[in-house]
Motif scaffolding. Structure first.
Motif, PDB file in Angstrom:
ATOM      1  N   ARG A 171     -15.745   1.947   5.694  1.00 20.40           N
ATOM      2  CA  ARG A 171     -14.866   2.984   5.159  1.00 20.40           C
ATOM      3  C   ARG A 171     -14.079   2.439   3.962  1.00 20.40           C
ATOM      4  O   ARG A 171     -13.952   3.106   2.939  1.00 20.40           O
ATOM      5  CB  ARG A 171     -13.902   3.479   6.232  1.00 20.40           C
ATOM      6  CG  ARG A 171     -12.882   4.462   5.696  1.00 20.40           C
ATOM      7  CD  ARG A 171     -12.004   5.009   6.783  1.00 20.40           C
ATOM      8  NE  ARG A 171     -11.310   3.947   7.503  1.00 20.40           N
ATOM      9  CZ  ARG A 171     -10.672   4.123   8.644  1.00 20.40           C
ATOM     10  NH1 ARG A 171     -10.649   5.308   9.215  1.00 20.40           N
ATOM     11  NH2 ARG A 171     -10.061   3.123   9.231  1.00 20.40           N
ATOM     12  N   ARG A 231      -5.260   4.489  -4.905  1.00 18.78           N
ATOM     13  CA  ARG A 231      -5.636   3.902  -3.616  1.00 18.78           C
ATOM     14  C   ARG A 231      -7.116   3.572  -3.534  1.00 18.78           C
ATOM     15  O   ARG A 231      -7.543   2.810  -2.685  1.00 18.78           O
ATOM     16  CB  ARG A 231      -5.282   4.869  -2.487  1.00 18.78           C
ATOM     17  CG  ARG A 231      -3.792   4.992  -2.252  1.00 18.78           C
ATOM     18  CD  ARG A 231      -3.516   5.883  -1.079  1.00 18.78           C
ATOM     19  NE  ARG A 231      -2.102   6.143  -0.884  1.00 18.78           N
ATOM     20  CZ  ARG A 231      -1.259   5.290  -0.341  1.00 18.78           C
ATOM     21  NH1 ARG A 231      -1.701   4.114   0.048  1.00 18.78           N
ATOM     22  NH2 ARG A 231       0.007   5.591  -0.206  1.00 18.78           N
ATOM     23  N   LEU A 265       0.806  -1.217   0.000  1.00 19.98           N
ATOM     24  CA  LEU A 265       0.000   0.000   0.000  1.00 19.98           C
ATOM     25  C   LEU A 265       0.841   1.270   0.000  1.00 19.98           C
ATOM     26  O   LEU A 265       0.316   2.370  -0.013  1.00 19.98           O
ATOM     27  CB  LEU A 265      -0.874   0.027   1.258  1.00 19.98           C
ATOM     28  CG  LEU A 265      -2.140  -0.801   1.221  1.00 19.98           C
ATOM     29  CD1 LEU A 265      -2.654  -1.013   2.612  1.00 19.98           C
ATOM     30  CD2 LEU A 265      -3.192  -0.104   0.382  1.00 19.98           C
ATOM     31  N   GLN A 312      -7.699  -1.099  -0.796  1.00 18.07           N
ATOM     32  CA  GLN A 312      -7.968  -0.591   0.539  1.00 18.07           C
ATOM     33  C   GLN A 312      -7.411  -1.495   1.628  1.00 18.07           C
ATOM     34  O   GLN A 312      -6.927  -2.590   1.362  1.00 18.07           O
ATOM     35  CB  GLN A 312      -9.471  -0.403   0.725  1.00 18.07           C
ATOM     36  CG  GLN A 312      -9.965   0.919   0.154  1.00 18.07           C
ATOM     37  CD  GLN A 312      -9.270   2.091   0.814  1.00 18.07           C
ATOM     38  OE1 GLN A 312      -9.286   2.238   2.030  1.00 18.07           O
ATOM     39  NE2 GLN A 312      -8.622   2.920   0.002  1.00 18.07           N
ATOM     40  N   ILE A 313      -7.477  -0.999   2.847  1.00 14.44           N
ATOM     41  CA  ILE A 313      -6.961  -1.785   3.965  1.00 14.44           C
ATOM     42  C   ILE A 313      -7.929  -1.719   5.133  1.00 14.44           C
ATOM     43  O   ILE A 313      -8.589  -0.707   5.352  1.00 14.44           O
ATOM     44  CB  ILE A 313      -5.550  -1.283   4.377  1.00 14.44           C
ATOM     45  CG1 ILE A 313      -5.008  -2.079   5.558  1.00 14.44           C
ATOM     46  CG2 ILE A 313      -5.557   0.213   4.688  1.00 14.44           C
ATOM     47  CD1 ILE A 313      -3.525  -1.903   5.818  1.00 14.44           C
ATOM     48  N   PHE A 371      -7.722  -2.350   9.203  1.00 19.26           N
ATOM     49  CA  PHE A 371      -6.660  -2.500  10.191  1.00 19.26           C
ATOM     50  C   PHE A 371      -7.015  -3.471  11.307  1.00 19.26           C
ATOM     51  O   PHE A 371      -8.143  -3.940  11.425  1.00 19.26           O
ATOM     52  CB  PHE A 371      -6.314  -1.144  10.786  1.00 19.26           C
ATOM     53  CG  PHE A 371      -5.598  -0.252   9.831  1.00 19.26           C
ATOM     54  CD1 PHE A 371      -4.234  -0.353   9.669  1.00 19.26           C
ATOM     55  CD2 PHE A 371      -6.289   0.685   9.091  1.00 19.26           C
ATOM     56  CE1 PHE A 371      -3.563   0.474   8.783  1.00 19.26           C
ATOM     57  CE2 PHE A 371      -5.641   1.516   8.201  1.00 19.26           C
ATOM     58  CZ  PHE A 371      -4.278   1.395   8.047  1.00 19.26           C
ATOM     59  N   SER A 405     -16.352   2.109   1.006  1.00 24.93           N
ATOM     60  CA  SER A 405     -16.999   3.321   0.508  1.00 24.93           C
ATOM     61  C   SER A 405     -16.401   3.819  -0.799  1.00 24.93           C
ATOM     62  O   SER A 405     -17.044   4.555  -1.531  1.00 24.93           O
ATOM     63  CB  SER A 405     -16.931   4.419   1.562  1.00 24.93           C
ATOM     64  OG  SER A 405     -15.589   4.780   1.776  1.00 24.93           O
ATOM     65  N   VAL A 406     -15.165   3.438  -1.086  1.00 23.77           N
ATOM     66  CA  VAL A 406     -14.555   3.918  -2.324  1.00 23.77           C
ATOM     67  C   VAL A 406     -14.578   2.848  -3.424  1.00 23.77           C
ATOM     68  O   VAL A 406     -13.871   2.968  -4.424  1.00 23.77           O
ATOM     69  CB  VAL A 406     -13.105   4.411  -2.086  1.00 23.77           C
ATOM     70  CG1 VAL A 406     -13.125   5.649  -1.214  1.00 23.77           C
ATOM     71  CG2 VAL A 406     -12.248   3.337  -1.453  1.00 23.77           C
TER      72      VAL A 406
END
Lengths: 298, 337
Positions: free
Chosen positions: B168, B92, B63, B96-97, B99, B171-172
């Motif tokens: 989150r 990006r 990433l 995504q990541i 955590f 969302s993209v």
């Protein structure tokens, strides 16, 4: 496969905004601290005086009155008169705005630059960090007043130059604190998360790092005002700041020095005024520090 | 034949150790040392290994949360490491990541609405007026209630917070998500919920996961393929079934023997390794596992084994980095405990 849903109570709990809550906590702690409150009330009082004082005092702070020179405190001249017969009380009231103006503005300017340098240094690290912080170390190596003295000596003596000088010598203090805080906040996982989303450095710094490092900045700014006031008075006392006949307290103190033994009130009252302002800001600053971040207490 | 969405080539992540008065580089922590692997579109590849083996570092390097020292990360045909900062920011969106720690990975000062709309704002997904509806939809997708939209993280439980983190990431509209120990911090019952949610999302959105974990039970549940790391190197990679049923590397065997078996009557041989994991600052020469391997020989000390496949013993795509796969299998070499 079982549907994964979370049971949520439909009953609305009391809404709590952590920022508001935090603010309330700080305010509560501050209110319990009597010394800090005393300092805070004094500061408010001083600000009121600075703003409306010149309108409620009748005399002209600059007009000499040779007939009434060097008079002691009386009902007519509460703090007595100086060697030109000027009313010291009126002059001190008028000097309040100058003192606060220098104190607030110089710390504000120093803070802005310090915060920017500190954040850039802490966030980017590497060579930029090294260059900025070594420069700050050089500035810190000078005793504060000496650095300010040097800057004013180069720029010439005036209130604006005093502000510039004090701003410059406030920068490294802020830069250091902000850099340290930035280093710790930058490593937080949610900063990584926002970065992974593709946020720009600008957004990360201002939306996510800055709000988290406000506490030490506010504390430092409050405490720093006291230092700034003291330094400004010191420079004026040495004749490098506000020039006579400006009713600046340091300059008044310097003028009163010649009459110290016969007429101590000329130096006494400006001196007391400086002490009170510095004390008020220190008390308040300590209180703010204890309320915002008990860990900072040393 | 599915395509590779991510190809990692010779990835190295060294962290310099500075020392001395001049702050010169004295040595490196070789967190990830020359690894290569592929992730196929739509699959879940798990990376397992013990603490400090470089699995999280690999995720972060892909990433570019830490800039890798060397290598190539080919994502959808583009080398991420060669992209400019600006292009990378745009890229990006697809990668995504999620955590590990749901308490640290969301900003405590933002409400769910702010967190999700900021993510959409950054990548400019959807026009502004459609974002709220999308946020509510996302919340529903991850199992949160619409009415919780203006809540702050502290009003949620750990599992719910992790769902916010998942929302989150979603969302993209990413193509691939790196799950960095995403369920390790959760209670076992919540773990299962979140894992099932991840599986469901994978089906619904055709997501690819790179799932980083130290928990073999979880890995067994979610993965299609598994990659085992030891001290910054890949020791074995295979589809899940081959790896769990037919491990070839002595280290993988040790790892698997550590899984508890819920049957008290069953006698089980547990392999206990001697010593600790060596320091990644000065990793052992040759095969990095030789200091603890019960089969190690002089060759292991000298020669770094390649990842390789043996047709007769292993499935296609199953590779292990050991010199003695055949000898150990045939019983020719005896462990030296």
């Amino acid at each position: 496969m079982a549907e994964t849903t979370v049971n949520v109570s439909t009953e609305e709990k009391k809404r709590v905004n952590p920022q508001m809550e935090n603010f309330k906590n700080v305010w509560r702690k501050l209110r319990q601290n009597y010394l800090a409150m005393a300092g805070g009330i004094l500061i408010v009082l001083f600000m009121i005086i600075a703003i409306i004082g010149p309108w409620i005092t009748t005399g002209d702070p600059l007009a000499p009155n040779v007939a009434d020179r060097l008079e002691g405190p009386s009902s007519q001249y509460w703090f007595g008169t100086d060697h030109h017969g000027r009313d010291i009380f009126t002059r001190i009231i008028h000097g309040m705005s100058i003192t606060l103006y220098i104190g607030f503005l110089s710390v504000f300017v120093g803070m802005i630059f310090g915060v920017v340098f500190g954040i850039v240094s802490g966030y980017y690290g590497g060579r930029i960090d090294a260059v900025i912080m070594r420069t700050m170390d050089v500035l810190l190596a000078f005793p504060g007043i000496l650095l300010a003295l040097g800057i004013v000596a180069v720029l010439g003596g005036s209130i604006n130059n005093v502000i510039i000088a004090i701003s410059i010598f406030s920068i490294p203090v802020f830069a250091r604190i902000v850099r340290g805080s930035t280093l710790s906040v930058r490593k937080l996982e949610y900063v990584d998360a926002v970065r992974a989303l593709g946020a720009s450095d600008f957004r990360i710094i201002f939306r996510h790092i800055l709000p988290n490092i406000m506490s030490p900045i506010i504390v430092q700014a409050t405490l720093r005002i006291a230092t700034a006031v003291l330094t400004a008075s010191g420079l004026s006392f040495l004749g490098l700041g506000a020039q006579p006949p400006t009713p600046e307290w340091g300059a008044m103190l310097a003028a009163g020095r010649n009459y110290m033994w016969e007429h101590p009130h000329i130096a006494l009252f400006p001196g007391l005024a400086i002490v009170l302002v510095v004390l008020a800001f220190n008390l308040f600053g300590d209180g703010v520090r204890d309320a915002l971040d008990p860990k900072l207490k040393s | 034949m599915t395509t590779d969405i991510l190809k990692v080539r010779n990835l190295k992540q060294y962290f310099p150790i500075k020392g001395g008065i001049l702050g010169r580089k004295v040595n490196d922590v070789k967190a990830v040392d020359d690894i290569s692997f592929e992730v196929k579109e739509g699959e879940t590849l798990s990376i397992v290994g013990e603490s400090g083996c470089g699995k999280s570092t690999t995720g972060r390097a892909i990433l570019r949360l830490d800039e890798p020292t060397e290598g190539e990360v080919d994502f959808q045909g583009q080398d991420l490491l060669a992209l400019s900062k600006k292009d990378m920011r745009r890229k990006r969106k697809d990668l995504q990541i999620i955590f590990q720690d749901p308490y640290a990975s969301i900003n405590p000062r933002q409400t769910v609405r702010q967190i999700l709309s900021e993510a959409m704002e950054i990548q400019d997904v959807l026009p502004k007026d459609k974002r709220e509806a999308r946020i509510k939809e996302l919340m529903k997708t991850v199992g949160l209630g619409e009415h919780q939209i203006d809540r702050f993280p502290h009003e949620f439980s750990g599992g719910q917070r992790q769902r916010i983190g998942i929302a989150r990431a979603l969302s993209v509209d990413p193509k691939m998500i790196i799950c960095d120990e995403s369920v390790s911090a959760l209670d076992v019952s919540i773990q299962a919920q979140v894992l099932n949610l991840l599986k469901k999302l994978q089906r619904d959105y055709n997501l690819t996961y790179l799932f980083i974990s130290h928990d073999l039970g979880v890995v067994r549940h979610i993965s299609d393929r598994v990659l085992v790391m030891y001290l910054g190197k890949i020791v074995e990679i295979a589809d899940k079934k081959s790896l769990f049923d037919n491990p070839k590397h002595p280290y993988t065997k040790t790892l698997l023997s550590a899984i508890p078996v819920p049957d008290p009557t069953k006698k089980k041989e547990q392999i206990v390794l001697k010593g600790d994991v060596p320091s990644p600052i000065d990793p052992p020469t040759g095969c990095r596992f030789h200091t603890r391997c019960p089969f190690a020989t002089d060759k292991c000390v000298e020669e770094d084994p390649e990842l390789r496949n043996n047709d007769s013993l292993m499935q296609d795509g199953h590779r292990a980095a050991c010199h003695y796969i055949e000898e150990i299998e045939s019983g020719e070499m005896k462990p030296n405990y």
